[in-house]
Design a protein around this motif. Structure first.
Motif, PDB file in Angstrom:
ATOM      1  N   ALA A 236       0.863  -1.185   0.000  1.00 18.05           N
ATOM      2  CA  ALA A 236       0.000   0.000   0.000  1.00 18.05           C
ATOM      3  C   ALA A 236       0.893   1.226   0.000  1.00 18.05           C
ATOM      4  CB  ALA A 236      -0.905  -0.008   1.218  1.00 18.05           C
ATOM      5  N   ARG A 237       0.616   2.171  -0.908  1.00 16.30           N
ATOM      6  CA  ARG A 237       1.421   3.388  -1.010  1.00 16.30           C
ATOM      7  C   ARG A 237       0.537   4.605  -0.817  1.00 16.30           C
ATOM      8  NH1 ARG A 237       6.275   1.856  -3.172  1.00 16.30           N
ATOM      9  NH2 ARG A 237       6.256  -0.124  -4.271  1.00 16.30           N
ATOM     10  N   GLY A 238       1.043   5.543  -0.071  1.00 19.80           N
ATOM     11  CA  GLY A 238       0.294   6.771   0.170  1.00 19.80           C
ATOM     12  C   GLY A 238       1.183   7.811   0.817  1.00 19.80           C
ATOM     13  N   LEU A 239       0.565   8.750   1.536  1.00 20.05           N
ATOM     14  CA  LEU A 239       1.323   9.804   2.172  1.00 20.05           C
ATOM     15  C   LEU A 239       0.547  10.436   3.309  1.00 20.05           C
ATOM     16  CD1 LEU A 239       0.875  13.154   0.563  1.00 20.05           C
ATOM     17  CD2 LEU A 239       0.285  11.219  -0.862  1.00 20.05           C
ATOM     18  N   TYR A 240       1.294  11.035   4.237  1.00 15.96           N
ATOM     19  CA  TYR A 240       0.755  11.907   5.260  1.00 15.96           C
ATOM     20  C   TYR A 240       0.893  13.333   4.730  1.00 15.96           C
ATOM     21  CZ  TYR A 240       0.952   8.203   8.821  1.00 15.96           C
ATOM     22  OH  TYR A 240       0.759   7.064   9.554  1.00 15.96           O
ATOM     23  N   TYR A 241      -0.135  14.167   4.943  1.00 10.86           N
ATOM     24  CA  TYR A 241      -0.065  15.546   4.471  1.00 10.86           C
ATOM     25  C   TYR A 241      -1.001  16.438   5.275  1.00 10.86           C
ATOM     26  CZ  TYR A 241      -4.545  14.810   2.101  1.00 10.86           C
ATOM     27  OH  TYR A 241      -5.862  14.548   1.836  1.00 10.86           O
ATOM     28  N   TYR A 242      -0.841  17.737   5.082  1.00  8.11           N
ATOM     29  CA  TYR A 242      -1.799  18.720   5.597  1.00  8.11           C
ATOM     30  C   TYR A 242      -1.970  19.789   4.533  1.00  8.11           C
ATOM     31  CZ  TYR A 242       2.105  21.875   6.726  1.00  8.11           C
ATOM     32  OH  TYR A 242       3.210  22.683   6.640  1.00  8.11           O
ATOM     33  N   THR A 243      -2.983  20.613   4.694  1.00  9.90           N
ATOM     34  CA  THR A 243      -3.227  21.724   3.773  1.00  9.90           C
ATOM     35  C   THR A 243      -2.898  23.015   4.505  1.00  9.90           C
ATOM     36  OG1 THR A 243      -4.993  20.447   2.722  1.00  9.90           O
ATOM     37  CG2 THR A 243      -4.940  22.815   2.278  1.00  9.90           C
ATOM     38  N   ASN A 244      -2.029  23.856   3.916  1.00  9.95           N
ATOM     39  CA  ASN A 244      -1.639  25.098   4.585  1.00  9.95           C
ATOM     40  C   ASN A 244      -2.741  26.157   4.452  1.00  9.95           C
ATOM     41  OD1 ASN A 244      -1.321  26.344   2.062  1.00  9.95           O
ATOM     42  ND2 ASN A 244       0.908  26.344   2.144  1.00  9.95           N
ATOM     43  N   ASN A 245      -2.491  27.323   5.012  1.00  6.19           N
ATOM     44  CA  ASN A 245      -3.497  28.397   5.025  1.00  6.19           C
ATOM     45  C   ASN A 245      -3.846  28.910   3.634  1.00  6.19           C
ATOM     46  OD1 ASN A 245      -3.588  28.235   7.806  1.00  6.19           O
ATOM     47  ND2 ASN A 245      -2.032  29.806   8.091  1.00  6.19           N
ATOM     48  N   GLU A 246      -2.988  28.673   2.649  1.00  5.93           N
ATOM     49  CA  GLU A 246      -3.252  29.100   1.273  1.00  5.93           C
ATOM     50  C   GLU A 246      -3.940  28.002   0.465  1.00  5.93           C
ATOM     51  OE1 GLU A 246       0.092  29.556   2.576  1.00  5.93           O
ATOM     52  OE2 GLU A 246      -0.687  31.485   3.273  1.00  5.93           O
ATOM     53  N   GLY A 247      -4.242  26.875   1.108  1.00  7.68           N
ATOM     54  CA  GLY A 247      -4.915  25.771   0.424  1.00  7.68           C
ATOM     55  C   GLY A 247      -3.980  24.843  -0.321  1.00  7.68           C
ATOM     56  N   ILE A 248      -2.682  24.966  -0.091  1.00  9.58           N
ATOM     57  CA  ILE A 248      -1.692  24.123  -0.755  1.00  9.58           C
ATOM     58  C   ILE A 248      -1.439  22.874   0.093  1.00  9.58           C
ATOM     59  CG2 ILE A 248       0.715  24.000  -1.546  1.00  9.58           C
ATOM     60  CD1 ILE A 248       0.528  27.061  -2.003  1.00  9.58           C
ATOM     61  N   VAL A 249      -1.444  21.722  -0.553  1.00 11.98           N
ATOM     62  CA  VAL A 249      -1.176  20.461   0.128  1.00 11.98           C
ATOM     63  C   VAL A 249       0.327  20.343   0.380  1.00 11.98           C
ATOM     64  CG1 VAL A 249      -1.238  17.938  -0.103  1.00 11.98           C
ATOM     65  CG2 VAL A 249      -3.210  19.315  -0.819  1.00 11.98           C
ATOM     66  N   ILE A 250       0.684  20.103   1.633  1.00 15.97           N
ATOM     67  CA  ILE A 250       2.084  19.955   2.037  1.00 15.97           C
ATOM     68  C   ILE A 250       2.295  18.508   2.479  1.00 15.97           C
ATOM     69  CG2 ILE A 250       3.906  20.759   3.586  1.00 15.97           C
ATOM     70  CD1 ILE A 250       2.829  22.947   1.706  1.00 15.97           C
ATOM     71  N   LYS A 251       3.157  17.788   1.762  1.00 16.54           N
ATOM     72  CA  LYS A 251       3.453  16.392   2.103  1.00 16.54           C
ATOM     73  C   LYS A 251       4.369  16.350   3.312  1.00 16.54           C
ATOM     74  CE  LYS A 251       6.185  13.793  -0.474  1.00 16.54           C
ATOM     75  NZ  LYS A 251       6.709  12.885  -1.502  1.00 16.54           N
ATOM     76  N   LEU A 252       3.976  15.579   4.304  1.00 12.85           N
ATOM     77  CA  LEU A 252       4.816  15.370   5.475  1.00 12.85           C
ATOM     78  C   LEU A 252       5.776  14.206   5.275  1.00 12.85           C
ATOM     79  CD1 LEU A 252       2.075  15.911   8.195  1.00 12.85           C
ATOM     80  CD2 LEU A 252       4.041  17.403   7.728  1.00 12.85           C
ATOM     81  N   LYS A 253       5.247  13.106   4.725  1.00 10.06           N
ATOM     82  CA  LYS A 253       6.127  11.977   4.409  1.00 10.06           C
ATOM     83  C   LYS A 253       5.360  10.951   3.590  1.00 10.06           C
ATOM     84  CE  LYS A 253       5.889   8.464   7.994  1.00 10.06           C
ATOM     85  NZ  LYS A 253       6.623   7.692   8.964  1.00 10.06           N
ATOM     86  N   ASP A 254       6.112  10.192   2.801  1.00  8.08           N
ATOM     87  CA  ASP A 254       5.531   9.073   2.074  1.00  8.08           C
ATOM     88  C   ASP A 254       5.247   7.948   3.065  1.00  8.08           C
ATOM     89  OD1 ASP A 254       5.615  10.100  -0.584  1.00  8.08           O
ATOM     90  OD2 ASP A 254       7.763   9.722  -0.639  1.00  8.08           O
ATOM     91  N   ASN A 255       4.293   7.115   2.723  1.00  6.85           N
ATOM     92  CA  ASN A 255       3.946   5.980   3.568  1.00  6.85           C
ATOM     93  C   ASN A 255       3.818   4.754   2.676  1.00  6.85           C
ATOM     94  OD1 ASN A 255       3.225   4.879   6.146  1.00  6.85           O
ATOM     95  ND2 ASN A 255       1.115   4.767   5.425  1.00  6.85           N
ATOM     96  N   VAL A 256       4.680   3.771   2.915  1.00  8.70           N
ATOM     97  CA  VAL A 256       4.655   2.519   2.162  1.00  8.70           C
ATOM     98  C   VAL A 256       4.561   1.386   3.182  1.00  8.70           C
ATOM     99  CG1 VAL A 256       5.888   1.015   0.559  1.00  8.70           C
ATOM    100  CG2 VAL A 256       6.049   3.506   0.307  1.00  8.70           C
ATOM    101  N   VAL A 257       3.546   0.539   3.008  1.00  5.07           N
ATOM    102  CA  VAL A 257       3.329  -0.576   3.931  1.00  5.07           C
ATOM    103  C   VAL A 257       3.259  -1.855   3.110  1.00  5.07           C
ATOM    104  CG1 VAL A 257       1.776  -1.562   5.648  1.00  5.07           C
ATOM    105  CG2 VAL A 257       2.081   0.915   5.530  1.00  5.07           C
ATOM    106  N   TYR A 258       3.978  -2.886   3.571  1.00  3.75           N
ATOM    107  CA  TYR A 258       4.021  -4.168   2.879  1.00  3.75           C
ATOM    108  C   TYR A 258       3.455  -5.249   3.780  1.00  3.75           C
ATOM    109  CZ  TYR A 258       5.738  -8.401   0.703  1.00  3.75           C
ATOM    110  OH  TYR A 258       5.818  -9.644   0.139  1.00  3.75           O
ATOM    111  N   PHE A 259       2.577  -6.068   3.236  1.00  6.21           N
ATOM    112  CA  PHE A 259       2.049  -7.241   3.931  1.00  6.21           C
ATOM    113  C   PHE A 259       2.277  -8.466   3.052  1.00  6.21           C
ATOM    114  CE2 PHE A 259      -0.767  -3.926   5.677  1.00  6.21           C
ATOM    115  CZ  PHE A 259      -0.694  -4.198   7.030  1.00  6.21           C
TER     116      PHE A 259
END
Length: 119
Positions: free
Chosen positions: A41-64
């Motif tokens: 599974a691949r994805g990311l942690y992020y937030y949206t700043n005050n200007e509405g821009i998505v800021i990536k905090l880190k990639d997230n990769v999980v293997y099962f």
């Protein structure tokens, strides 16, 4: 595919660990790949700043591995009762996401399992 948000503001820190803001943090699982060995599974942690821009905090990769999946399904999850492949897939994805976030509770940005909104 799926996105879940925290139910409270999380401190956002810069490279020197100073708090620069507090935001709702999101985890987005964007891609699932499967092969003979298991599922990634691949994805990311992020937030949206005050200007509405998505800021990536880190990639997230999980293997099962398939063995990991089978063990969890037999011991912790209810049998899937949905015959629709899409709905069943999203149901399992959410269930495994909740299990993984429970394991990681407090490890990513100080977000505990109870900080996520699963509704």
């Amino acid at each position: 595919m799926i996105t879940i948000n925290t139910n409270r503001l999380i401190d956002i820190r810069n490279a020197t660990y100073e708090i620069i803001d507090s935001k709702i943090v999101s985890l987005s699982v964007q891609k699932i790949e499967q092969d003979i060995n298991g599922v990634v599974a691949r994805g990311l942690y992020y937030y949206t700043n005050n200007e509405g821009i998505v800021i990536k905090l880190k990639d997230n990769v999980v293997y099962f591995t398939w063995e990991d999946i089978q063990a969890v399904e037999l011991s912790q999850l209810q049998p899937m009762n949905n015959i629709n492949y899409k709905d069943a897939s999203f149901q399992r994805l959410m269930e495994f996401t909740v299990l993984r976030l429970t394991q990681e509770s407090g490890q990513n940005f100080g977000i505990n399992i109870e900080d996520w909104d699963f509704s």
